[in-house]
Design a protein around this motif. Structure first.
Motif, PDB file in Angstrom:
ATOM      1  N   THR A 169       0.825  -1.195   0.000  1.00  0.00           N
ATOM      2  CA  THR A 169       0.000   0.000   0.000  1.00  0.00           C
ATOM      3  C   THR A 169       0.868   1.257   0.000  1.00  0.00           C
ATOM      4  O   THR A 169       2.096   1.193   0.061  1.00  0.00           O
ATOM      5  CB  THR A 169      -0.923  -0.010   1.231  1.00  0.00           C
ATOM      6  N   GLU A 170       0.243   2.404  -0.029  1.00  0.00           N
ATOM      7  CA  GLU A 170       0.940   3.686  -0.155  1.00  0.00           C
ATOM      8  C   GLU A 170       2.075   3.872   0.844  1.00  0.00           C
ATOM      9  O   GLU A 170       3.168   4.275   0.466  1.00  0.00           O
ATOM     10  CB  GLU A 170      -0.083   4.824  -0.011  1.00  0.00           C
ATOM     11  N   PRO A 171       1.887   3.577   2.152  1.00  0.00           N
ATOM     12  CA  PRO A 171       2.978   3.822   3.106  1.00  0.00           C
ATOM     13  C   PRO A 171       4.158   2.870   2.960  1.00  0.00           C
ATOM     14  O   PRO A 171       5.188   3.073   3.594  1.00  0.00           O
ATOM     15  CB  PRO A 171       2.305   3.627   4.471  1.00  0.00           C
ATOM     16  N   MET A 172       4.017   1.808   2.168  1.00  0.00           N
ATOM     17  CA  MET A 172       5.085   0.811   2.078  1.00  0.00           C
ATOM     18  C   MET A 172       5.389   0.484   0.622  1.00  0.00           C
ATOM     19  O   MET A 172       5.485  -0.663   0.223  1.00  0.00           O
ATOM     20  CB  MET A 172       4.698  -0.447   2.848  1.00  0.00           C
ATOM     21  N   GLN A 173       5.545   1.541  -0.172  1.00  0.00           N
ATOM     22  CA  GLN A 173       5.730   1.331  -1.599  1.00  0.00           C
ATOM     23  C   GLN A 173       7.096   0.771  -1.951  1.00  0.00           C
ATOM     24  O   GLN A 173       7.238   0.039  -2.923  1.00  0.00           O
ATOM     25  CB  GLN A 173       5.506   2.645  -2.349  1.00  0.00           C
ATOM     26  N   THR A 174       8.137   1.150  -1.216  1.00  0.00           N
ATOM     27  CA  THR A 174       9.480   0.725  -1.586  1.00  0.00           C
ATOM     28  C   THR A 174       9.707  -0.713  -1.135  1.00  0.00           C
ATOM     29  O   THR A 174       9.771  -0.994   0.059  1.00  0.00           O
ATOM     30  CB  THR A 174      10.536   1.636  -0.950  1.00  0.00           C
ATOM     31  N   GLY A 175       9.801  -1.596  -2.098  1.00  0.00           N
ATOM     32  CA  GLY A 175       9.953  -2.992  -1.713  1.00  0.00           C
ATOM     33  C   GLY A 175      10.211  -3.891  -2.897  1.00  0.00           C
ATOM     34  O   GLY A 175      10.286  -3.453  -4.054  1.00  0.00           O
ATOM     35  N   VAL A 176      10.362  -5.166  -2.591  1.00  0.00           N
ATOM     36  CA  VAL A 176      10.570  -6.188  -3.606  1.00  0.00           C
ATOM     37  C   VAL A 176       9.636  -7.355  -3.338  1.00  0.00           C
ATOM     38  O   VAL A 176       9.279  -7.637  -2.193  1.00  0.00           O
ATOM     39  CB  VAL A 176      12.040  -6.678  -3.638  1.00  0.00           C
ATOM     40  N   LEU A 177       9.237  -7.990  -4.415  1.00  0.00           N
ATOM     41  CA  LEU A 177       8.411  -9.194  -4.359  1.00  0.00           C
ATOM     42  C   LEU A 177       9.196 -10.300  -5.037  1.00  0.00           C
ATOM     43  O   LEU A 177       9.611 -10.146  -6.198  1.00  0.00           O
ATOM     44  CB  LEU A 177       7.083  -8.950  -5.064  1.00  0.00           C
ATOM     45  N   VAL A 178       9.437 -11.396  -4.330  1.00  0.00           N
ATOM     46  CA  VAL A 178      10.324 -12.439  -4.839  1.00  0.00           C
ATOM     47  C   VAL A 178       9.713 -13.816  -4.600  1.00  0.00           C
ATOM     48  O   VAL A 178       8.824 -13.988  -3.775  1.00  0.00           O
ATOM     49  CB  VAL A 178      11.712 -12.371  -4.169  1.00  0.00           C
ATOM     50  N   GLY A 179      10.240 -14.790  -5.341  1.00  0.00           N
ATOM     51  CA  GLY A 179       9.844 -16.166  -5.067  1.00  0.00           C
ATOM     52  C   GLY A 179       9.723 -17.004  -6.314  1.00  0.00           C
ATOM     53  O   GLY A 179      10.185 -16.642  -7.405  1.00  0.00           O
ATOM     54  N   ASP A 180       9.066 -18.143  -6.138  1.00  0.00           N
ATOM     55  CA  ASP A 180       8.764 -19.086  -7.214  1.00  0.00           C
ATOM     56  C   ASP A 180       7.334 -18.804  -7.656  1.00  0.00           C
ATOM     57  O   ASP A 180       6.382 -19.112  -6.943  1.00  0.00           O
ATOM     58  CB  ASP A 180       8.920 -20.519  -6.694  1.00  0.00           C
ATOM     59  N   PHE A 181       7.200 -18.225  -8.846  1.00  0.00           N
ATOM     60  CA  PHE A 181       5.891 -17.802  -9.336  1.00  0.00           C
ATOM     61  C   PHE A 181       5.202 -18.878 -10.170  1.00  0.00           C
ATOM     62  O   PHE A 181       4.027 -18.714 -10.532  1.00  0.00           O
ATOM     63  CB  PHE A 181       6.031 -16.519 -10.145  1.00  0.00           C
ATOM     64  N   ASN A 182       5.902 -19.945 -10.495  1.00  0.00           N
ATOM     65  CA  ASN A 182       5.351 -21.012 -11.330  1.00  0.00           C
ATOM     66  C   ASN A 182       4.720 -20.466 -12.609  1.00  0.00           C
ATOM     67  O   ASN A 182       3.742 -21.021 -13.136  1.00  0.00           O
ATOM     68  CB  ASN A 182       4.347 -21.852 -10.542  1.00  0.00           C
ATOM     69  N   ALA A 183       5.278 -19.374 -13.114  1.00  0.00           N
ATOM     70  CA  ALA A 183       4.841 -18.751 -14.364  1.00  0.00           C
ATOM     71  C   ALA A 183       5.977 -17.894 -14.881  1.00  0.00           C
ATOM     72  O   ALA A 183       6.786 -17.381 -14.094  1.00  0.00           O
ATOM     73  CB  ALA A 183       3.589 -17.901 -14.140  1.00  0.00           C
ATOM     74  N   ASP A 184       6.049 -17.717 -16.177  1.00  0.00           N
ATOM     75  CA  ASP A 184       7.041 -16.824 -16.758  1.00  0.00           C
ATOM     76  C   ASP A 184       6.693 -15.377 -16.423  1.00  0.00           C
ATOM     77  O   ASP A 184       5.522 -15.047 -16.187  1.00  0.00           O
ATOM     78  CB  ASP A 184       7.093 -17.006 -18.277  1.00  0.00           C
ATOM     79  N   PRO A 185       7.682 -14.477 -16.398  1.00  0.00           N
ATOM     80  CA  PRO A 185       7.409 -13.089 -16.025  1.00  0.00           C
ATOM     81  C   PRO A 185       6.356 -12.404 -16.886  1.00  0.00           C
ATOM     82  O   PRO A 185       5.635 -11.525 -16.405  1.00  0.00           O
ATOM     83  CB  PRO A 185       8.767 -12.408 -16.190  1.00  0.00           C
ATOM     84  N   GLY A 186       6.251 -12.792 -18.143  1.00  0.00           N
ATOM     85  CA  GLY A 186       5.275 -12.170 -19.035  1.00  0.00           C
ATOM     86  C   GLY A 186       3.919 -12.837 -19.055  1.00  0.00           C
ATOM     87  O   GLY A 186       3.053 -12.457 -19.857  1.00  0.00           O
ATOM     88  N   ALA A 187       3.693 -13.813 -18.175  1.00  0.00           N
ATOM     89  CA  ALA A 187       2.420 -14.529 -18.163  1.00  0.00           C
ATOM     90  C   ALA A 187       1.269 -13.593 -17.790  1.00  0.00           C
ATOM     91  O   ALA A 187       1.423 -12.724 -16.925  1.00  0.00           O
ATOM     92  CB  ALA A 187       2.489 -15.698 -17.183  1.00  0.00           C
ATOM     93  N   PRO A 188       0.097 -13.756 -18.408  1.00  0.00           N
ATOM     94  CA  PRO A 188      -1.041 -12.874 -18.124  1.00  0.00           C
ATOM     95  C   PRO A 188      -1.424 -12.843 -16.653  1.00  0.00           C
ATOM     96  O   PRO A 188      -1.900 -11.816 -16.160  1.00  0.00           O
ATOM     97  CB  PRO A 188      -2.166 -13.453 -18.989  1.00  0.00           C
ATOM     98  N   GLU A 189      -1.228 -13.960 -15.936  1.00  0.00           N
ATOM     99  CA  GLU A 189      -1.652 -13.994 -14.531  1.00  0.00           C
ATOM    100  C   GLU A 189      -0.809 -13.096 -13.625  1.00  0.00           C
ATOM    101  O   GLU A 189      -1.187 -12.849 -12.480  1.00  0.00           O
ATOM    102  CB  GLU A 189      -1.656 -15.430 -13.999  1.00  0.00           C
TER     103      GLU A 189
END
Length: 271
Positions: A169-189
């Motif tokens: 959310t707005e107060p915590m915008q600076t960050g990273v999201l990481v992990g095993d997404f089981n999808a390619d980066p360009g996947a629609p999901e």
């Protein structure tokens, strides 16, 4: 750096960014491609990465015979002398008093962990969760969310990504999201990440991977399966305020069915 009076400049947007080395790695509960559970091998690999923050998926805590019934999260944190944040996706009682059978995500950090919370994700089948933490930097702070998305369907992954994106959310915008997404980066999901995050691999001016067995796949960042990677499902996504100096895929030394992804971040000071 200090001025003539020996004082440090106040943190702020005019100061150099703070470097943070981050690793994300699906550990396959410590079982390598040779079928052996070998936690020391895993710890040695992670130590060699020399990371400030290590994000792990498929970690066992007293889960059973497949991982020698040990607390992998605690043992790894002790072996590496790093702080631990734990985010179970499976959490079940056991007969032994005081023990629970758990499996999920872990974050190990050289940096102080200020906040840690766990968020169950929507979907059926194997339970999934997101581990959200905030780590303290010199003149900054960084939110790090670690997750492992469903294998069941793109629709289920889309629901999970929407739930995770809503955490930033707005107060915590600076960050990273990481992990095993089981999808390619360009996947629609993964579309819900657009506008909030950017794929760190694409941002990195310096990229290296272990795809030499197929030279035409070099520098694609593929991490799975470990022996002959052809999928880029292990990813790091960064918000505005977080730059990327380098991204590289490590040789996994046979420690898992995935390869570790290392990203050198540059976090804007004073955010």
């Amino acid at each position: 750096m200090t001025d003539a009076l020996g004082t440090r400049p106040a943190p702020g947007p005019d100061q150099p960014p703070v470097p943070v080395r981050l690793v994300t790695f699906n550990t396959h509960h410590g079982v390598g491609d040779d079928g052996r559970h070998d936690l020391p091998r895993l710890a040695t690999l992670l130590a060699a990465a020399d990371a400030d923050v290590i994000c792990l998926q498929e970690v066992d805590r007293h889960y059973g015979g497949r991982s020698e019934d040990v607390d992998q999260a605690l043992l790894l944190s002790r072996a590496l002398d790093m702080q631990l944040a734990w985010g179970p996706a499976i959490d079940e009682p056991r007969r032994e008093e005081g023990l629970r059978r758990q499996y999920g995500n872990a974050l190990l950090s050289r940096l102080p962990i200020l906040i840690s919370d766990v968020h169950p994700l929507p979907g059926g089948g194997e339970p999934r969760s997101a581990l959200r933490t905030m780590v303290e930097l010199d003149g900054a702070a960084l939110w790090v969310t670690t997750t492992h998305l469903s294998t069941r369907s793109p629709e289920e992954r889309a629901e999970q990504i929407a739930a995770i994106a809503a955490l930033h959310t707005e107060p915590m915008q600076t960050g990273v999201l990481v992990g095993d997404f089981n999808a390619d980066p360009g996947a629609p999901e993964l579309a819900a990440l657009a506008g909030r995050f950017t794929d760190a691999w694409e941002l990195a001016p310096d990229r290296e991977d272990r795809a030499g067995w197929r030279f035409w796949h070099a520098r694609h960042g593929e991490t799975h399966p470990a022996r002959r990677p052809h999928r880029r499902i292990d990813q790091v996504w960064v918000s505005p305020g977080v730059g990327v100096a380098r991204a590289h895929v490590l040789d996994g030394a046979g420690a898992s069915d995935h390869l570790p992804l290392v990203v050198d971040l540059q976090v804007q000071s004073g955010v």
